[in-house]
Design a protein around this motif. Structure first.
Motif, short mmCIF file in Angstrom:
data_model
loop_
_atom_site.label_atom_id
_atom_site.label_comp_id
_atom_site.label_asym_id
_atom_site.label_seq_id
_atom_site.Cartn_x
_atom_site.Cartn_y
_atom_site.Cartn_z
N GLU A 1 5.38 8.00 4.83
CA GLU A 1 4.44 6.89 6.19
C GLU A 1 5.33 5.11 6.38
OE1 GLU A 1 2.23 5.04 9.32
OE2 GLU A 1 2.42 6.83 8.67
N GLY A 2 5.20 5.49 4.67
CA GLY A 2 5.70 3.62 4.37
C GLY A 2 6.99 3.63 5.05
N VAL A 3 8.36 4.59 4.72
CA VAL A 3 9.05 4.80 5.50
C VAL A 3 9.26 4.59 7.22
CG1 VAL A 3 10.63 4.92 3.72
CG2 VAL A 3 9.54 7.38 5.68
N PHE A 4 8.49 5.02 7.35
CA PHE A 4 8.47 5.37 9.29
C PHE A 4 7.47 3.97 9.60
CE2 PHE A 4 5.19 5.61 12.54
CZ PHE A 4 6.54 5.96 13.64
N ASP B 1 12.02 13.52 -1.13
CA ASP B 1 13.11 13.24 -1.42
C ASP B 1 13.66 12.38 -0.88
OD1 ASP B 1 13.34 15.11 0.07
OD2 ASP B 1 14.40 16.78 -1.54
N SER B 2 13.05 12.20 1.07
CA SER B 2 14.39 11.39 1.90
C SER B 2 13.23 10.34 1.94
CB SER B 2 14.50 11.95 3.11
OG SER B 2 15.50 13.45 2.39
N ALA B 3 12.34 10.25 1.94
CA ALA B 3 11.82 9.31 2.40
C ALA B 3 11.66 8.04 1.43
CB ALA B 3 9.76 9.70 2.35
N TYR B 4 12.71 7.43 1.62
CA TYR B 4 12.89 6.11 0.45
C TYR B 4 13.19 4.88 1.71
CZ TYR B 4 12.54 8.76 -3.30
OH TYR B 4 12.53 9.60 -4.79
N MET B 5 13.38 3.34 1.33
CA MET B 5 14.06 2.21 1.99
C MET B 5 14.55 1.81 0.74
SD MET B 5 12.57 -0.83 3.43
CE MET B 5 13.23 -2.33 3.34
N GLU C 1 15.58 -1.76 -9.11
CA GLU C 1 15.25 -3.57 -8.18
C GLU C 1 15.49 -3.58 -6.86
OE1 GLU C 1 19.30 -3.69 -10.95
OE2 GLU C 1 17.38 -2.83 -11.01
N ARG C 2 16.25 -2.22 -5.74
CA ARG C 2 16.83 -2.16 -5.13
C ARG C 2 16.28 -0.63 -4.20
NH1 ARG C 2 21.50 -4.60 -2.93
NH2 ARG C 2 21.83 -6.50 -4.30
N VAL C 3 15.32 -0.14 -5.02
CA VAL C 3 14.35 0.97 -4.15
C VAL C 3 12.92 0.21 -4.17
CG1 VAL C 3 13.43 2.84 -4.07
CG2 VAL C 3 15.59 3.10 -5.85
N PHE C 4 12.85 0.04 -2.67
CA PHE C 4 12.19 -0.26 -1.71
C PHE C 4 10.83 0.09 -1.35
CE2 PHE C 4 15.67 -3.14 -1.95
CZ PHE C 4 15.01 -4.96 -1.84
N ILE C 5 10.61 1.47 -1.26
CA ILE C 5 9.50 2.30 -0.49
C ILE C 5 10.21 3.68 -1.05
CG2 ILE C 5 8.41 3.41 0.36
CD1 ILE C 5 8.75 0.82 2.37
N LYS C 6 9.16 4.44 -2.00
CA LYS C 6 10.04 6.10 -2.87
C LYS C 6 9.12 6.76 -2.61
CE LYS C 6 7.91 4.68 -7.64
NZ LYS C 6 8.04 4.47 -8.61
N GLU C 7 9.33 8.41 -1.46
CA GLU C 7 8.70 9.27 -2.07
C GLU C 7 7.18 8.81 -0.63
OE1 GLU C 7 7.87 10.44 -5.89
OE2 GLU C 7 9.04 11.53 -5.59
N SER C 8 7.08 8.04 0.46
CA SER C 8 6.23 7.36 1.25
C SER C 8 6.50 8.03 2.72
CB SER C 8 6.06 6.23 1.52
OG SER C 8 4.59 5.93 2.10
N LYS D 1 0.95 -1.35 -0.46
CA LYS D 1 0.16 0.03 -0.33
C LYS D 1 1.07 1.21 0.06
CE LYS D 1 -0.45 -0.22 4.90
NZ LYS D 1 -1.79 -0.26 5.95
N TYR D 2 2.16 0.87 0.11
CA TYR D 2 2.79 1.94 0.07
C TYR D 2 3.71 2.12 -1.18
CZ TYR D 2 1.64 1.68 5.38
OH TYR D 2 0.97 1.96 6.05
N ASP D 3 4.05 0.77 -1.51
CA ASP D 3 4.81 0.86 -2.84
C ASP D 3 4.38 -0.22 -3.24
OD1 ASP D 3 6.91 0.29 -4.71
OD2 ASP D 3 7.78 1.89 -3.92
#
Length: 497
Positions: A275-278, A213-217, A266-273, A123-125
């Motif tokens: 709530e997702g990275v939290f 721009d910092s909300a990435y995993m 392929e190594r970007v698991f969550i982008k621009e979320s 739901k986040y990515d």
């Protein structure tokens, strides 16, 4: 098994990574004196997967390759699988006396936890589930060593992340390309980064939606172009006889500097979320498979310290004194408490989604929180027992002291051990209480779980307080009923008739 396969770990580090020590870039990690002992230790551990004697303890057969892979990637279906994971963690931690905390079985367990819960992050990515499954299988089958780095550099802690004046104070994406995203910034503290293959990267704090721009995993290959691994001063020694711990187990810490590093999609698991990275960071903080590993290692390390303290006390006859027995008894109480919590977490485990059996969270969290206080106390007790003996060690081993050796054998002996044995015991004790390696471990055990204030507060936050309130409510109801019936309330201090 081919020699290439056996030496795969050492060979895999010749991948163009940028590791910096003492202002110089290290070209060959395996031959560098600050890393050779530690790498030899790690290589021996991974070779267990190819040893018929040990592979069934430390590993299981990959359903994809038919080769043995580490138990940290095992998705537990029942209590028996949890015990299998514990036995693997125990074997590795005993081989390193618990003083190496980032042997990848921790971070690999994190990945296994994300793999189990991969669908809840879609739901986040939308790509999270598929990418996590692909990476889990790749890391498992390629025996990739993984570490983590989520903290930001200590530039200005008086400001919140959104208040930082330097835009590079937080790791951020500076541009996107067809191949992936380009990131700039730094992360700490990346233990084992110089010899790991990948590092898990995400924000440590909760971000605002404006910080997209910092909300990435990411999970970043450590040989990425533009990624600099800046090491702290080495605590390694080349003299294994005098410094057996620092010669084999100096687990290097580093700061990672991302100088416009390309992270493949392929190594970007969550982008621009935000709530997702939290939620991903919260998942890491509560990952019971990873915490299970940390408690196994903690127990082994406390057992080692207690063993050293006991041997030193007995070597000088101090174990006959009541106050020394009390201190040793305190160490044994630590051991029994952590082991009881470990067993409780396994026995009290429950089935998770998709018939996955997971250890109980609360006993593991309790053990980890206690560990931040137990280990410093254990070191304090070791100091009190060994006392001045730690700074009376001869600079040269007894047997190599030439003409003065007979005198050293006389005056450095113990109550029931010879001088060589006694000085060897005190040398190990000194590495734990007084060396740079020992100081690093004291600091590590205090803070590796996070800010102790926050971790204890988190235990309050997540603890099921309802049963406690219910018991109190029942007590208050009884008092109320007594008052209504005009029955006397008996104080615990009243004298019975």
């Amino acid at each position: 098994m081919t020699d290439k396969k056996r030496n795969g770990f050492i060979e895999s580090l010749k991948d163009g990574r940028s590791v910096w020590m003492d202002g110089e870039k290290i070209n060959n990690l395996a031959e560098h004196p600050d890393f050779s002992g530690t790498l030899a230790t790690i290589n021996r551990l991974w070779e267990m997967l190819d040893s018929p004697k040990e592979q069934k303890i430390v590993g299981f057969v990959s359903p994809k390759t038919g080769q043995y892979v580490h138990q940290s990637f095992l998705v537990p279906a029942d209590l028996k699988d949890i015990i299998s994971r514990r036995e693997a963690f125990t074997l590795w931690s005993r081989k390193t006396f618990g003083v190496m905390s980032r042997l990848s079985d921790y971070a690999s367990s994190l990945i296994t936890g994300y793999f189990i819960d991969r669908d809840q992050f879609t739901k986040y990515d939308p790509s999270f589930s598929e990418k996590t499954e692909q990476y889990y299988e790749q890391a498992r089958d390629e025996r990739r060593i993984i570490t983590t780095a989520v903290l930001d550099p200590q530039i200005d802690r008086s400001k919140l992340s959104a208040e930082q004046t330097d835009p590079d104070a937080l790791l951020r994406v500076v541009r996107k390309t067809e191949e992936g995203v380009v990131v700039r910034g730094a992360k700490m503290i990346a233990t084992a980064a110089p010899y790991a293959h990948d590092v898990i990267i995400m924000p440590h704090q909760k971000l605002s939606e404006s910080q997209a721009d910092s909300a990435y995993m990411f999970i970043v290959p450590l040989n990425s172009k533009g990624l600099h691994i800046v090491c702290r001063e080495s605590f390694a020694s080349q003299d294994q006889e005098k410094h057996p711990l620092s010669a084999q187990f100096d687990e290097m810490d580093a700061v990672l500097i991302f100088d416009d590093v390309l992270i493949p999609w392929e190594r970007v698991f969550i982008k621009e979320s935000a709530e997702g990275v939290f939620q991903a960071q919260l998942h890491q903080q509560l990952n019971v498979l990873a915490h299970h590993q940390t408690v196994v290692r903690l127990l082994t390390k406390l057992q080692f310290v207690a063993g050293v303290a006991t041997a030193i006390a007995q070597s000088i006859g101090a174990d006959h004194y009541l106050h020394v027995q009390e201190k040793l008894g305190e160490l044994y109480t630590q051991l029994d408490s952590i082991e009881a919590l470990l067993i409780a977490s396994e026995i009290q485990g429950a089935f998770h989604r998709d018939s996955v059996y997971l250890p109980a969270r609360v006993p593991l969290q309790t053990a980890r929180n206690l560990g931040t206080r137990y280990y410093p106390r254990a070191i304090e007790i070791l100091k009190q027992i060994g006392a001045g003996g730690f700074i009376q060690l001869p600079s040269t081993p007894i047997e190599k002291s030439e003409t003065i050796s007979p005198l050293l054998k006389k005056y450095y002996k113990g109550a029931n051990v010879d001088a060589t044995t006694k000085t060897a015991l005190f040398q190990i004790g000194w590495e734990l209480v007084g060396s740079t390696l020992g100081s690093r471990h004291d600091l590590y055990e205090r803070f590796y779980t996070g800010d102790p204030v926050r971790t204890f507060a988190q235990q309050y936050d997540l603890y099921d307080k309802q049963p406690l309130k219910k018991k109190l409510h029942h007590f208050l109801e009884n008092i109320s009923e007594r008052k209504e019936k005009h029955e006397p309330s008996h104080s615990v201090y009243s004298t019975p008739s």
